[in-house]
Design a protein around this motif. Sequence first.
Motif, PDB file in Angstrom:
ATOM      1  N   VAL A   9       0.837  -1.200   0.000  1.00  0.00           N
ATOM      2  CA  VAL A   9       0.000   0.000   0.000  1.00  0.00           C
ATOM      3  C   VAL A   9       0.873   1.252   0.000  1.00  0.00           C
ATOM      4  CG1 VAL A   9      -1.701   1.352   1.288  1.00  0.00           C
ATOM      5  CG2 VAL A   9      -1.906  -1.147   1.189  1.00  0.00           C
ATOM      6  N   GLY A  63       0.071   5.050   0.458  1.00  0.00           N
ATOM      7  CA  GLY A  63      -1.060   5.848   0.908  1.00  0.00           C
ATOM      8  C   GLY A  63      -1.213   7.169   0.180  1.00  0.00           C
ATOM      9  N   ALA A  64      -2.247   7.887   0.575  1.00  0.00           N
ATOM     10  CA  ALA A  64      -2.524   9.192  -0.023  1.00  0.00           C
ATOM     11  C   ALA A  64      -1.454  10.195   0.378  1.00  0.00           C
ATOM     12  CB  ALA A  64      -3.903   9.683   0.414  1.00  0.00           C
ATOM     13  N   ASP A 120       7.387   5.260  10.716  1.00  0.00           N
ATOM     14  CA  ASP A 120       6.662   5.040   9.456  1.00  0.00           C
ATOM     15  C   ASP A 120       7.609   5.232   8.277  1.00  0.00           C
ATOM     16  OD1 ASP A 120       4.332   4.569  10.810  1.00  0.00           O
ATOM     17  OD2 ASP A 120       3.319   6.415  10.208  1.00  0.00           O
ATOM     18  N   TYR A 175       4.285  10.140   1.004  1.00  0.00           N
ATOM     19  CA  TYR A 175       3.304   9.088   0.834  1.00  0.00           C
ATOM     20  C   TYR A 175       3.611   7.978   1.829  1.00  0.00           C
ATOM     21  CZ  TYR A 175       2.348  11.420  -3.613  1.00  0.00           C
ATOM     22  OH  TYR A 175       2.036  12.352  -4.574  1.00  0.00           O
ATOM     23  N   PRO A 176       2.755   7.752   2.822  1.00  0.00           N
ATOM     24  CA  PRO A 176       2.999   6.665   3.784  1.00  0.00           C
ATOM     25  C   PRO A 176       2.986   5.301   3.092  1.00  0.00           C
ATOM     26  CG  PRO A 176       1.336   8.194   4.604  1.00  0.00           C
ATOM     27  CD  PRO A 176       1.553   8.526   3.167  1.00  0.00           C
ATOM     28  N   SER A 187       2.907   1.122   3.616  1.00  0.00           N
ATOM     29  CA  SER A 187       2.462   0.181   4.643  1.00  0.00           C
ATOM     30  C   SER A 187       2.073  -1.160   4.025  1.00  0.00           C
ATOM     31  CB  SER A 187       1.274   0.762   5.421  1.00  0.00           C
ATOM     32  OG  SER A 187       0.175   1.000   4.550  1.00  0.00           O
ATOM     33  N   ASP A 188       1.560  -2.052   4.877  1.00  0.00           N
ATOM     34  CA  ASP A 188       1.089  -3.379   4.497  1.00  0.00           C
ATOM     35  C   ASP A 188       2.202  -4.178   3.836  1.00  0.00           C
ATOM     36  OD1 ASP A 188      -0.595  -5.528   4.259  1.00  0.00           O
ATOM     37  OD2 ASP A 188      -1.602  -4.799   2.450  1.00  0.00           O
TER      38      ASP A 188
END
Length: 219
Positions: A18, A20-21, A47, A96-97, A99-100
Motif C-alpha cells: 500500500v 497511501g494518499a 513510518d 506518501y505513507p 504500509s502493508d
Amino acid sequence: MAARFPLPNGATLEIARVIGAAIPFTALTNAKPPVATAAGHTIQNGDVLLVNSGWALISDRAVKASNVADDAFSLAGLDTSDAEKFTAGAGVGSVYPVSDWVQISKVTSFNSAGGEQQYATVGYLEDDDDKQFPTNRNPTTLSIVVEDQPTAPYVQAVEGYDTSKELAVIRMKLRNGDQILYPGYVSITPDPTMERNNVMTRTISVGLSARSLRYLAGA
C-alpha cells in the motif's frame, strides 16, 4: 558478541503493498535531518515514507519518520543542511505513507548492478596524460531471483506494480537489525526459468528511482 563478518545469511526482503494518499508539507528545513511542517498529519515515528520534494536530490527517496510532533516530523537519514545544494524554501512537497508489508520469500540471490561513477576526460595540449573529473553515476538496478511461487502473497503485489508502473518500496532486514530501503520501479519475469534438476525461478527487477537508505540497528 556481534558477528565478526557481515554475511547476508538470515536477511529477509519485504515489499509494501500500500502506498497511501499524499500528505502535503508546507515547509522543509535545511537541517540534518530536515523537519517537515504538516498540520494535522497522522504520521507516527518509524513510518516509512516516499518523498516528493522540490529538492530533486531527495525526491523519490524512501525514508523513516522520526521526531514526530503534532504538526511536524523529521525525515530521518537525510541531510539538507547545505543551502548551496538545497535552496531554502524550495523543498516543499508531500510524503506518501508506505504500509502493508509482505515478505518476498524463498530468495535465492540478490544482486545490484550499476551505480558506477562516471568521469569527464579532459586533456590539455601541454599534458602527456589526460585528466578525469567525476560527473554522474549510472542508474542502479536490483535483481532478485526467487523460487517460482505463483500463489505466494507477494506475487500479486509485484505483478501489480509491474502493470501499474508506479513507485514501490522494497525493505531489506539484515540479521544484525539494520534495515535498507530501496525505492524503485518493480517488474517480474512472466515465466519461470526451467532447467532439469534445478529449482524453477523468476526474477524481480527493481530500477531504483533514487539512492537506497540504510538505517543502523536501533536507529
